[in-house]
Design an enzyme around this catalytic site. Structure first.
Site, PDB file in Angstrom:
ATOM      1  N   ASN A   1     -10.262 -17.027 -41.678  1.00  0.00           N
ATOM      2  CA  ASN A   1     -10.388 -15.615 -40.953  1.00  0.00           C
ATOM      3  C   ASN A   1     -10.796 -13.865 -41.913  1.00  0.00           C
ATOM      4  O   ASN A   1     -11.023 -13.301 -41.445  1.00  0.00           O
ATOM      5  CB  ASN A   1     -10.389 -15.522 -39.891  1.00  0.00           C
ATOM      6  CG  ASN A   1     -10.809 -16.628 -38.324  1.00  0.00           C
ATOM      7  OD1 ASN A   1     -10.264 -17.156 -37.399  1.00  0.00           O
ATOM      8  ND2 ASN A   1     -12.011 -16.972 -38.849  1.00  0.00           N
TER       9      ASN A   1
ATOM     10  N   ASP B   1     -14.057 -20.744 -29.890  1.00  0.00           N
ATOM     11  CA  ASP B   1     -15.108 -20.779 -30.651  1.00  0.00           C
ATOM     12  C   ASP B   1     -15.752 -20.578 -29.724  1.00  0.00           C
ATOM     13  O   ASP B   1     -15.910 -20.821 -28.754  1.00  0.00           O
ATOM     14  CB  ASP B   1     -15.264 -21.702 -31.369  1.00  0.00           C
ATOM     15  CG  ASP B   1     -15.892 -21.541 -32.780  1.00  0.00           C
ATOM     16  OD1 ASP B   1     -16.166 -20.252 -33.114  1.00  0.00           O
ATOM     17  OD2 ASP B   1     -16.757 -22.787 -33.214  1.00  0.00           O
TER      18      ASP B   1
HETATM   19  C1  FPP Z   1     -13.770 -17.760 -32.695  1.00  0.00           C
HETATM   20  O1  FPP Z   1     -14.370 -16.749 -32.276  1.00  0.00           O
HETATM   21  C2  FPP Z   1     -12.530 -16.514 -32.236  1.00  0.00           C
HETATM   22  C3  FPP Z   1     -11.727 -16.305 -33.459  1.00  0.00           C
HETATM   23  C4  FPP Z   1     -12.179 -16.059 -34.682  1.00  0.00           C
HETATM   24  C5  FPP Z   1     -10.579 -15.351 -32.752  1.00  0.00           C
HETATM   25  C6  FPP Z   1     -10.302 -15.924 -31.829  1.00  0.00           C
HETATM   26  C7  FPP Z   1     -10.022 -14.887 -31.015  1.00  0.00           C
HETATM   27  C8  FPP Z   1      -9.299 -14.599 -29.331  1.00  0.00           C
HETATM   28  C9  FPP Z   1     -10.448 -15.534 -28.676  1.00  0.00           C
HETATM   29  C10 FPP Z   1      -9.665 -13.470 -28.948  1.00  0.00           C
HETATM   30  C11 FPP Z   1      -8.142 -12.675 -28.921  1.00  0.00           C
HETATM   31  C12 FPP Z   1      -6.989 -13.713 -28.966  1.00  0.00           C
HETATM   32  C13 FPP Z   1      -5.149 -13.592 -28.327  1.00  0.00           C
HETATM   33  C14 FPP Z   1      -4.732 -14.704 -27.954  1.00  0.00           C
HETATM   34  C15 FPP Z   1      -5.461 -13.110 -27.566  1.00  0.00           C
HETATM   35  P1  FPP Z   1     -15.754 -16.880 -33.422  1.00  0.00           P
HETATM   36  O2  FPP Z   1     -15.817 -15.447 -33.746  1.00  0.00           O
HETATM   37  O3  FPP Z   1     -16.075 -17.948 -34.654  1.00  0.00           O
HETATM   38  O4  FPP Z   1     -17.166 -16.920 -33.001  1.00  0.00           O
HETATM   39  P2  FPP Z   1     -18.645 -17.095 -33.414  1.00  0.00           P
HETATM   40  O5  FPP Z   1     -18.783 -18.322 -34.367  1.00  0.00           O
HETATM   41  O6  FPP Z   1     -20.045 -17.028 -32.455  1.00  0.00           O
HETATM   42  O7  FPP Z   1     -19.085 -16.626 -34.602  1.00  0.00           O
END
Ligand code: FPP
Length: 246
Positions: free
Chosen positions: A66, A18
């Site tokens: 998401n 996250d």
């Molecule tokens: C949460 O951060 C992350 C995600 C919803 C996506 C996770 C994806 C990756 C780490 C990259 C691609 C994955 C792989 C397996 C290659 P957020 O966007 O919710 O962050 P925030 O809470 O700060 O908005």
């Protein structure tokens, strides 16, 4: 870096990655740049976990919820995932890592599904770490689908209600065949489970760090694992019982 005892590492490490969006916003960058940097952290963690001999690594890469993000971010995340899967398969082969997916595969775009199918097929014979990507995954959705499948088996006469045990039910989940996680890491300071592995986390040790996922380093991973090693897992028993068992 803190020394780690190889015999006291988690057998199954799960991670809620996250803080990609906040990492980017703090730097006046687009959210997708945070996800791109997050994918670099994924590479590091996969490599380290496999080097350390962790048998199962499960990453929450895209939740059922998401999909309600802006269409552009969803598209960019799907492209990033596809590229990662295609680009990293050769490395997975070299490192003897097997790909696995949990979640509602049917929701994913066809090209992502094709890349996943290829990667799963290609790495199916690997005997090292199992890397499970949770994609379009939600714990409640997984539990209700499992209940539906089980009810169908009961209706078809394949299963008697009195034979339903914790293990039998667990076998209907997407994670059937995987052990429960021993350790869960969540980055970015949020202290929630957010619909991740609701059934499987029953006895999992939880670890929260303020660090956003793109900033999560090898040192942080080792610190988290050292913390895990310092914990006593009792599974409802007393300290004395645990000491006598080991
Ligand atoms: C949460 O951060 C992350 C995600 C919803 C996506 C996770 C994806 C990756 C780490 C990259 C691609 C994955 C792989 C397996 C290659 P957020 O966007 O919710 O962050 P925030 O809470 O700060 O908005």
């Amino acid at each position: 870096m803190e020394p780690l005892a190889p015999d006291k590492l988690p057998n199954h490490l799960a991670i809620i990655m996250d803080g990609n969006g906040r990492w980017a916003q703090q730097r006046m960058l687009k959210r997708i740049v945070g996800h791109q940097r997050g994918a670099e952290t994924v590479k590091m963690v996969v490599e380290q976990a496999s080097l350390l001999g962790i048998k199962y690594l499960t990453l929450f890469a895209f939740s059922s919820e998401n999909w309600s993000r802006p269409a552009m971010e969803v598209r960019a995340l799907m492209t990033l995932l596809k590229k990662y899967i295609i680009r990293e398969t050769a490395r997975m082969m070299r490192k003897n890592i097997r790909y696995n997916v949990i979640g509602n595969r049917g929701d994913l775009p066809d090209d992502v599904n094709l890349a996943l199918e290829d990667a799963i097929r290609e790495t199916a014979g690997n005997t090292g770490m199992v890397l499970t990507l949770a994609l379009s995954y939600g714990g409640r959705q997984e539990l209700s689908s499992a209940a539906v499948r089980m009810a169908r088996d009961v209706a078809a006469g394949l299963l008697r209600p009195e034979d339903v045990t914790v293990d039998v039910f667990g076998g209907y989940l997407d994670t059937g065949g995987l052990p429960d996680p021993d350790f869960l890491i969540r980055t970015s300071g949020e202290m929630r489970i957010s619909n991740f592995l609701l059934w499987q986390l029953a006895y999992t040790e939880l670890y929260f760090t303020e660090t956003n996922w793109p900033d999560f380093t090898i040192n942080e991973l080792h610190k988290a694992l050292a913390d895990f090693q310092s914990r006593e897992r009792r599974f409802g028993m007393t300290s004395d019982q645990i000491t006598k068992r080991t």
